[in-house]
Design a protein around this motif. Structure first.
Motif, PDB file in Angstrom:
ATOM      1  N   ARG A 172      37.593  45.009  -3.705  1.00 22.16           N
ATOM      2  CA  ARG A 172      37.448  43.730  -2.996  1.00 22.16           C
ATOM      3  C   ARG A 172      37.865  43.856  -1.536  1.00 22.16           C
ATOM      4  O   ARG A 172      37.209  43.313  -0.649  1.00 22.16           O
ATOM      5  CB  ARG A 172      38.285  42.650  -3.672  1.00 22.16           C
ATOM      6  CG  ARG A 172      37.760  42.252  -5.021  1.00 22.16           C
ATOM      7  CD  ARG A 172      38.643  41.221  -5.658  1.00 22.16           C
ATOM      8  NE  ARG A 172      38.222  40.946  -7.026  1.00 22.16           N
ATOM      9  CZ  ARG A 172      38.780  40.038  -7.786  1.00 22.16           C
ATOM     10  NH1 ARG A 172      39.790  39.313  -7.342  1.00 22.16           N
ATOM     11  NH2 ARG A 172      38.338  39.840  -9.011  1.00 22.16           N
ATOM     12  N   LEU A 173      38.952  44.570  -1.303  1.00 21.77           N
ATOM     13  CA  LEU A 173      39.421  44.761   0.065  1.00 21.77           C
ATOM     14  C   LEU A 173      38.387  45.525   0.883  1.00 21.77           C
ATOM     15  O   LEU A 173      38.078  45.163   2.026  1.00 21.77           O
ATOM     16  CB  LEU A 173      40.758  45.506   0.057  1.00 21.77           C
ATOM     17  CG  LEU A 173      41.432  45.729   1.394  1.00 21.77           C
ATOM     18  CD1 LEU A 173      41.764  44.399   2.054  1.00 21.77           C
ATOM     19  CD2 LEU A 173      42.690  46.555   1.211  1.00 21.77           C
ATOM     20  N   THR A 174      37.816  46.570   0.297  1.00 19.02           N
ATOM     21  CA  THR A 174      36.782  47.349   0.980  1.00 19.02           C
ATOM     22  C   THR A 174      35.555  46.492   1.255  1.00 19.02           C
ATOM     23  O   THR A 174      34.968  46.564   2.342  1.00 19.02           O
ATOM     24  CB  THR A 174      36.399  48.577   0.125  1.00 19.02           C
ATOM     25  OG1 THR A 174      37.568  49.365  -0.099  1.00 19.02           O
ATOM     26  CG2 THR A 174      35.337  49.413   0.799  1.00 19.02           C
ATOM     27  N   GLU A 175      35.190  45.669   0.292  1.00 19.33           N
ATOM     28  CA  GLU A 175      34.038  44.777   0.450  1.00 19.33           C
ATOM     29  C   GLU A 175      34.268  43.808   1.609  1.00 19.33           C
ATOM     30  O   GLU A 175      33.383  43.582   2.430  1.00 19.33           O
ATOM     31  CB  GLU A 175      33.852  44.000  -0.853  1.00 19.33           C
ATOM     32  CG  GLU A 175      32.446  43.566  -1.145  1.00 19.33           C
ATOM     33  CD  GLU A 175      32.362  43.016  -2.565  1.00 19.33           C
ATOM     34  OE1 GLU A 175      32.824  41.874  -2.778  1.00 19.33           O
ATOM     35  OE2 GLU A 175      31.840  43.719  -3.439  1.00 19.33           O
ATOM     36  N   ARG A 176      35.479  43.226   1.684  1.00 18.30           N
ATOM     37  CA  ARG A 176      35.796  42.302   2.780  1.00 18.30           C
ATOM     38  C   ARG A 176      35.810  43.029   4.116  1.00 18.30           C
ATOM     39  O   ARG A 176      35.346  42.496   5.126  1.00 18.30           O
ATOM     40  CB  ARG A 176      37.135  41.618   2.534  1.00 18.30           C
ATOM     41  CG  ARG A 176      37.058  40.498   1.524  1.00 18.30           C
ATOM     42  CD  ARG A 176      38.356  39.728   1.473  1.00 18.30           C
ATOM     43  NE  ARG A 176      39.400  40.507   0.853  1.00 18.30           N
ATOM     44  CZ  ARG A 176      39.938  40.255  -0.325  1.00 18.30           C
ATOM     45  NH1 ARG A 176      39.540  39.224  -1.018  1.00 18.30           N
ATOM     46  NH2 ARG A 176      40.889  41.023  -0.801  1.00 18.30           N
ATOM     47  N   LEU A 177      36.326  44.248   4.126  1.00 16.13           N
ATOM     48  CA  LEU A 177      36.372  45.031   5.355  1.00 16.13           C
ATOM     49  C   LEU A 177      34.963  45.320   5.865  1.00 16.13           C
ATOM     50  O   LEU A 177      34.667  45.140   7.051  1.00 16.13           O
ATOM     51  CB  LEU A 177      37.124  46.340   5.119  1.00 16.13           C
ATOM     52  CG  LEU A 177      37.203  47.308   6.293  1.00 16.13           C
ATOM     53  CD1 LEU A 177      37.956  46.683   7.446  1.00 16.13           C
ATOM     54  CD2 LEU A 177      37.876  48.600   5.866  1.00 16.13           C
ATOM     55  N   ILE A 178      34.085  45.732   4.977  1.00 16.90           N
ATOM     56  CA  ILE A 178      32.696  46.015   5.368  1.00 16.90           C
ATOM     57  C   ILE A 178      32.024  44.746   5.875  1.00 16.90           C
ATOM     58  O   ILE A 178      31.320  44.766   6.885  1.00 16.90           O
ATOM     59  CB  ILE A 178      31.924  46.636   4.191  1.00 16.90           C
ATOM     60  CG1 ILE A 178      32.428  48.061   3.925  1.00 16.90           C
ATOM     61  CG2 ILE A 178      30.418  46.641   4.453  1.00 16.90           C
ATOM     62  CD1 ILE A 178      31.921  48.680   2.645  1.00 16.90           C
ATOM     63  N   SER A 179      32.256  43.626   5.200  1.00 18.63           N
ATOM     64  CA  SER A 179      31.681  42.347   5.625  1.00 18.63           C
ATOM     65  C   SER A 179      32.191  41.966   7.019  1.00 18.63           C
ATOM     66  O   SER A 179      31.415  41.531   7.876  1.00 18.63           O
ATOM     67  CB  SER A 179      32.031  41.263   4.611  1.00 18.63           C
ATOM     68  OG  SER A 179      31.597  40.012   5.050  1.00 18.63           O
ATOM     69  N   ASN A 180      33.484  42.146   7.247  1.00 15.45           N
ATOM     70  CA  ASN A 180      34.060  41.832   8.560  1.00 15.45           C
ATOM     71  C   ASN A 180      33.502  42.741   9.640  1.00 15.45           C
ATOM     72  O   ASN A 180      33.253  42.298  10.762  1.00 15.45           O
ATOM     73  CB  ASN A 180      35.579  41.935   8.510  1.00 15.45           C
ATOM     74  CG  ASN A 180      36.221  40.802   7.761  1.00 15.45           C
ATOM     75  OD1 ASN A 180      35.612  39.766   7.521  1.00 15.45           O
ATOM     76  ND2 ASN A 180      37.465  40.987   7.348  1.00 15.45           N
ATOM     77  N   LEU A 181      33.302  44.017   9.311  1.00 20.16           N
ATOM     78  CA  LEU A 181      32.728  44.946  10.290  1.00 20.16           C
ATOM     79  C   LEU A 181      31.296  44.556  10.647  1.00 20.16           C
ATOM     80  O   LEU A 181      30.891  44.632  11.807  1.00 20.16           O
ATOM     81  CB  LEU A 181      32.772  46.378   9.749  1.00 20.16           C
ATOM     82  CG  LEU A 181      34.145  47.041   9.726  1.00 20.16           C
ATOM     83  CD1 LEU A 181      34.071  48.377   8.989  1.00 20.16           C
ATOM     84  CD2 LEU A 181      34.676  47.232  11.127  1.00 20.16           C
ATOM     85  N   ARG A 182      30.530  44.125   9.644  1.00 19.63           N
ATOM     86  CA  ARG A 182      29.155  43.676   9.909  1.00 19.63           C
ATOM     87  C   ARG A 182      29.145  42.453  10.818  1.00 19.63           C
ATOM     88  O   ARG A 182      28.360  42.369  11.757  1.00 19.63           O
ATOM     89  CB  ARG A 182      28.441  43.365   8.595  1.00 19.63           C
ATOM     90  CG  ARG A 182      28.024  44.583   7.839  1.00 19.63           C
ATOM     91  CD  ARG A 182      27.249  44.229   6.590  1.00 19.63           C
ATOM     92  NE  ARG A 182      26.910  45.440   5.847  1.00 19.63           N
ATOM     93  CZ  ARG A 182      26.933  45.543   4.552  1.00 19.63           C
ATOM     94  NH1 ARG A 182      27.262  44.508   3.798  1.00 19.63           N
ATOM     95  NH2 ARG A 182      26.622  46.673   3.962  1.00 19.63           N
TER      96      ARG A 182
END
Length: 107
Positions: A60-70
């Motif tokens: 979940r943390l990785t998913e949020r990080l990728i979303s924030n980077l996008r």
């Protein structure tokens, strides 16, 4: 106080981050309490539950990080376009001002 019977069937995917953290705390306590080979559900069971929870939290943390980077990348592109437009507009205004100065100079 939560106990091992409160762990939902959809653990860890169907749980909130806070609920997973609660279960992780429970598992840590149970591992310490039941770290005994004679116990039916020994520390291995709780270690596996804790590992599943940690894996889900990391996903979940990785998913949020990728979303924030996008989102950040998208915003950066928009800001770059705005800066280019503002720069072009400033050049146009500067050219017009120079044109008026030259016109005044020769008239």
């Amino acid at each position: 106080m939560m106990n091992i019977y409160d762990i939902p069937n959809n653990y860890p995917i169907g749980c909130s981050d806070d609920h997973i953290n609660e279960i992780l705390e429970l598992c840590q306590k149970e591992i310490i309490k039941y770290n005994n080979p004679d116990v039916q559900k020994g520390s291995t069971y709780y270690s596996q539950l804790a590992e599943q929870g940690n894996t889900e939290l990391n996903r979940r943390l990785t998913e949020r990080l990728i979303s924030n980077l996008r989102e950040s990348s998208k915003m950066q592109r928009q800001l770059t376009k705005a800066i280019i437009w503002i720069g072009g507009f400033n050049l146009l205004i500067g050219a017009i001002a120079v044109g008026f100065k030259l016109y005044d100079l020769f008239n």
